[in-house]
Write a protein that holds these residues in place. Structure first.
Motif: not given
Length: 223
Positions: A202-207
Protein backbone atom coordinates in the motif's frame (compact mmCIF):
# COMPACT_ATOMS: atom_id res chain seq x y z
CA UNK A 1 -40.71 -13.48 -56.49
CA UNK A 2 -40.81 -15.15 -53.06
CA UNK A 3 -39.12 -18.22 -54.48
CA UNK A 4 -36.39 -16.05 -56.00
CA UNK A 5 -35.77 -14.30 -52.68
CA UNK A 6 -35.67 -17.65 -50.88
CA UNK A 7 -33.13 -19.04 -53.35
CA UNK A 8 -31.00 -15.90 -52.97
CA UNK A 9 -31.12 -16.11 -49.17
CA UNK A 10 -30.09 -19.77 -49.21
CA UNK A 11 -27.22 -18.95 -51.57
CA UNK A 12 -25.97 -16.14 -49.32
CA UNK A 13 -26.15 -18.36 -46.24
CA UNK A 14 -24.32 -21.10 -48.10
CA UNK A 15 -21.50 -18.74 -49.07
CA UNK A 16 -21.26 -17.40 -45.51
CA UNK A 17 -21.19 -20.89 -44.01
CA UNK A 18 -18.47 -22.02 -46.40
CA UNK A 19 -16.35 -19.03 -45.39
CA UNK A 20 -16.59 -19.84 -41.67
CA UNK A 21 -13.88 -22.08 -40.28
CA UNK A 22 -13.05 -23.41 -36.82
CA UNK A 23 -9.55 -24.68 -36.08
CA UNK A 24 -7.74 -25.66 -32.90
CA UNK A 25 -4.49 -27.18 -31.74
CA UNK A 26 -1.41 -27.06 -29.49
CA UNK A 27 1.24 -24.35 -29.37
CA UNK A 28 4.47 -23.79 -27.45
CA UNK A 29 7.51 -21.58 -27.59
CA UNK A 30 10.05 -19.24 -26.08
CA UNK A 31 9.27 -16.24 -23.86
CA UNK A 32 11.31 -13.27 -22.66
CA UNK A 33 9.82 -11.68 -19.54
CA UNK A 34 10.73 -8.49 -17.70
CA UNK A 35 9.56 -6.86 -14.46
CA UNK A 36 9.43 -3.11 -13.96
CA UNK A 37 9.53 -1.94 -10.33
CA UNK A 38 8.78 1.58 -9.09
CA UNK A 39 9.09 2.02 -5.31
CA UNK A 40 7.89 5.66 -5.45
CA UNK A 41 10.55 6.63 -2.93
CA UNK A 42 12.90 8.73 -5.09
CA UNK A 43 13.80 9.37 -8.70
CA UNK A 44 16.22 6.44 -8.72
CA UNK A 45 13.78 3.88 -7.32
CA UNK A 46 12.21 2.97 -10.70
CA UNK A 47 14.09 0.13 -12.32
CA UNK A 48 13.64 -2.63 -14.86
CA UNK A 49 14.89 -6.09 -13.97
CA UNK A 50 16.96 -8.13 -16.40
CA UNK A 51 14.97 -10.43 -18.71
CA UNK A 52 13.99 -13.92 -17.65
CA UNK A 53 14.21 -16.36 -20.58
CA UNK A 54 11.60 -19.06 -20.25
CA UNK A 55 8.92 -21.04 -22.13
CA UNK A 56 5.19 -21.28 -22.65
CA UNK A 57 2.93 -24.19 -23.59
CA UNK A 58 -0.79 -24.69 -24.16
CA UNK A 59 -3.49 -24.70 -26.81
CA UNK A 60 -5.44 -22.38 -29.11
CA UNK A 61 -8.77 -22.17 -30.95
CA UNK A 62 -9.49 -19.96 -33.97
CA UNK A 63 -12.85 -19.07 -35.49
CA UNK A 64 -12.51 -17.55 -38.94
CA UNK A 65 -15.56 -15.53 -40.05
CA UNK A 66 -14.35 -15.00 -43.62
CA UNK A 67 -11.14 -14.69 -45.61
CA UNK A 68 -10.05 -11.58 -43.68
CA UNK A 69 -11.23 -11.72 -40.06
CA UNK A 70 -11.03 -14.21 -37.19
CA UNK A 71 -11.20 -14.46 -33.42
CA UNK A 72 -8.68 -16.51 -31.47
CA UNK A 73 -8.59 -17.69 -27.87
CA UNK A 74 -5.82 -19.56 -26.06
CA UNK A 75 -4.96 -21.14 -22.73
CA UNK A 76 -1.23 -21.16 -21.95
CA UNK A 77 1.08 -21.70 -18.99
CA UNK A 78 4.35 -19.81 -18.56
CA UNK A 79 6.74 -19.24 -15.61
CA UNK A 80 7.25 -15.51 -16.22
CA UNK A 81 9.27 -13.10 -14.08
CA UNK A 82 12.62 -11.32 -14.07
CA UNK A 83 16.20 -11.39 -12.81
CA UNK A 84 18.33 -8.80 -11.06
CA UNK A 85 22.10 -8.79 -10.56
CA UNK A 86 23.54 -6.28 -8.12
CA UNK A 87 27.24 -5.63 -8.61
CA UNK A 88 29.27 -6.73 -5.62
CA UNK A 89 32.10 -5.28 -3.61
CA UNK A 90 35.60 -6.52 -3.09
CA UNK A 91 35.54 -8.06 0.39
CA UNK A 92 39.00 -9.21 1.40
CA UNK A 93 39.95 -10.12 -2.13
CA UNK A 94 36.61 -11.87 -2.79
CA UNK A 95 34.14 -10.19 -5.15
CA UNK A 96 30.71 -10.55 -3.52
CA UNK A 97 27.41 -9.66 -5.21
CA UNK A 98 23.70 -10.36 -5.06
CA UNK A 99 21.49 -12.20 -7.54
CA UNK A 100 17.70 -12.27 -7.35
CA UNK A 101 15.32 -14.32 -9.48
CA UNK A 102 11.53 -13.79 -9.41
CA UNK A 103 9.17 -16.32 -10.99
CA UNK A 104 5.44 -15.86 -11.56
CA UNK A 105 3.80 -19.17 -12.45
CA UNK A 106 1.14 -17.72 -14.75
CA UNK A 107 -1.91 -19.11 -16.51
CA UNK A 108 -2.40 -16.98 -19.63
CA UNK A 109 -5.72 -16.57 -21.46
CA UNK A 110 -5.07 -14.41 -24.57
CA UNK A 111 -8.05 -13.35 -26.68
CA UNK A 112 -7.41 -11.56 -29.98
CA UNK A 113 -8.92 -10.30 -33.21
CA UNK A 114 -6.99 -11.29 -36.33
CA UNK A 115 -6.77 -9.71 -39.77
CA UNK A 116 -5.43 -11.78 -42.68
CA UNK A 117 -3.24 -9.76 -45.03
CA UNK A 118 -2.77 -12.87 -47.15
CA UNK A 119 -4.15 -16.40 -46.75
CA UNK A 120 -1.23 -17.41 -44.55
CA UNK A 121 -0.07 -14.16 -42.98
CA UNK A 122 -2.10 -12.33 -40.32
CA UNK A 123 -1.74 -9.62 -37.69
CA UNK A 124 -3.50 -9.67 -34.33
CA UNK A 125 -4.40 -7.40 -31.44
CA UNK A 126 -5.89 -8.48 -28.15
CA UNK A 127 -5.71 -8.79 -24.39
CA UNK A 128 -3.67 -11.27 -22.40
CA UNK A 129 -5.44 -12.12 -19.13
CA UNK A 130 -2.81 -13.54 -16.80
CA UNK A 131 -3.70 -15.40 -13.61
CA UNK A 132 -0.67 -15.65 -11.32
CA UNK A 133 -0.88 -19.04 -9.61
CA UNK A 134 2.47 -18.93 -7.78
CA UNK A 135 5.09 -16.26 -7.02
CA UNK A 136 8.60 -17.16 -5.91
CA UNK A 137 11.72 -15.14 -5.17
CA UNK A 138 15.22 -16.56 -4.84
CA UNK A 139 18.09 -14.34 -3.66
CA UNK A 140 21.69 -15.52 -3.46
CA UNK A 141 24.52 -13.47 -1.93
CA UNK A 142 28.07 -14.49 -2.63
CA UNK A 143 30.59 -15.00 -5.41
CA UNK A 144 30.71 -17.22 -8.46
CA UNK A 145 32.51 -19.81 -6.31
CA UNK A 146 30.34 -19.68 -3.19
CA UNK A 147 26.82 -18.38 -2.78
CA UNK A 148 24.42 -18.34 0.14
CA UNK A 149 20.69 -18.27 -0.42
CA UNK A 150 18.88 -15.89 1.92
CA UNK A 151 15.28 -15.98 3.06
CA UNK A 152 13.00 -13.07 3.91
CA UNK A 153 12.58 -12.17 7.57
CA UNK A 154 8.85 -11.61 7.08
CA UNK A 155 7.01 -14.83 7.97
CA UNK A 156 4.62 -14.29 5.03
CA UNK A 157 7.53 -14.64 2.59
CA UNK A 158 9.28 -17.70 3.99
CA UNK A 159 10.85 -20.29 1.63
CA UNK A 160 10.85 -17.77 -1.20
CA UNK A 161 7.05 -17.64 -1.42
CA UNK A 162 6.01 -14.03 -2.15
CA UNK A 163 2.47 -14.77 -3.39
CA UNK A 164 0.85 -12.81 -0.55
CA UNK A 165 2.62 -9.67 -1.79
CA UNK A 166 1.58 -10.14 -5.42
CA UNK A 167 -1.87 -9.65 -6.93
CA UNK A 168 -3.41 -12.46 -8.94
CA UNK A 169 -4.56 -10.65 -12.10
CA UNK A 170 -2.09 -9.41 -14.72
CA UNK A 171 -3.72 -7.67 -17.70
CA UNK A 172 -1.49 -7.16 -20.75
CA UNK A 173 -2.72 -5.89 -24.15
CA UNK A 174 -0.69 -7.31 -27.04
CA UNK A 175 0.13 -7.08 -30.74
CA UNK A 176 1.29 -10.03 -32.79
CA UNK A 177 1.87 -11.62 -36.19
CA UNK A 178 1.37 -15.15 -37.48
CA UNK A 179 2.42 -17.11 -40.54
CA UNK A 180 0.55 -20.35 -41.25
CA UNK A 181 1.32 -23.08 -43.77
CA UNK A 182 -1.35 -24.98 -45.70
CA UNK A 183 -0.65 -28.18 -43.73
CA UNK A 184 -1.68 -26.52 -40.43
CA UNK A 185 1.76 -25.67 -39.07
CA UNK A 186 2.09 -22.04 -37.93
CA UNK A 187 4.63 -19.68 -36.41
CA UNK A 188 3.77 -16.59 -34.37
CA UNK A 189 5.32 -13.76 -32.38
CA UNK A 190 3.80 -11.17 -30.05
CA UNK A 191 4.56 -8.62 -27.37
CA UNK A 192 2.36 -8.17 -24.29
CA UNK A 193 2.63 -4.94 -22.29
CA UNK A 194 1.78 -5.42 -18.62
CA UNK A 195 -0.46 -2.62 -17.35
CA UNK A 196 -1.61 -4.12 -14.03
CA UNK A 197 0.09 -3.13 -10.80
CA UNK A 198 0.92 -6.51 -9.26
CA UNK A 199 2.10 -5.12 -5.94
CA UNK A 200 -0.05 -5.66 -2.86
CA UNK A 201 2.02 -3.06 -1.00
CA UNK A 202 0.00 0.00 0.00
CA UNK A 203 3.01 2.32 -0.16
CA UNK A 204 2.11 3.44 -3.68
CA UNK A 205 4.83 1.49 -5.50
CA UNK A 206 4.17 -0.64 -8.57
CA UNK A 207 5.31 -3.94 -10.08
CA UNK A 208 4.50 -4.61 -13.75
CA UNK A 209 5.26 -7.69 -15.83
CA UNK A 210 5.62 -7.50 -19.65
CA UNK A 211 6.75 -10.28 -21.99
CA UNK A 212 7.51 -11.23 -25.59
CA UNK A 213 6.75 -14.64 -27.11
CA UNK A 214 7.91 -16.53 -30.20
CA UNK A 215 6.37 -19.91 -30.86
CA UNK A 216 5.12 -22.67 -33.11
CA UNK A 217 1.92 -24.67 -33.22
CA UNK A 218 -0.38 -26.81 -35.33
CA UNK A 219 -4.01 -26.22 -36.31
CA UNK A 220 -6.47 -29.09 -36.73
CA UNK A 221 -9.92 -28.81 -38.24
CA UNK A 222 -11.17 -26.55 -40.99
CA UNK A 223 -13.76 -27.09 -43.70
Amino acid sequence: MKKLLLIAAVAVLGINASAQEFRFGPKAGFAMSTIKIDDKQDDLSARKMDPKYTFYIGGMAEYKFNDKFALQGEVLYSPLGGNENIEGVNAGGLFVGEKTKITFGTLLVPVSAKYFITEGFSVAAGLNVGIILTAKQKTVIGSDLLGVEIDAEDSDYKDGNIKSGIKTLNLAPFLGVEYALENGLFFDARYSLGISNLSNDNSGGSVKNSFAQIGVGFKFGGN
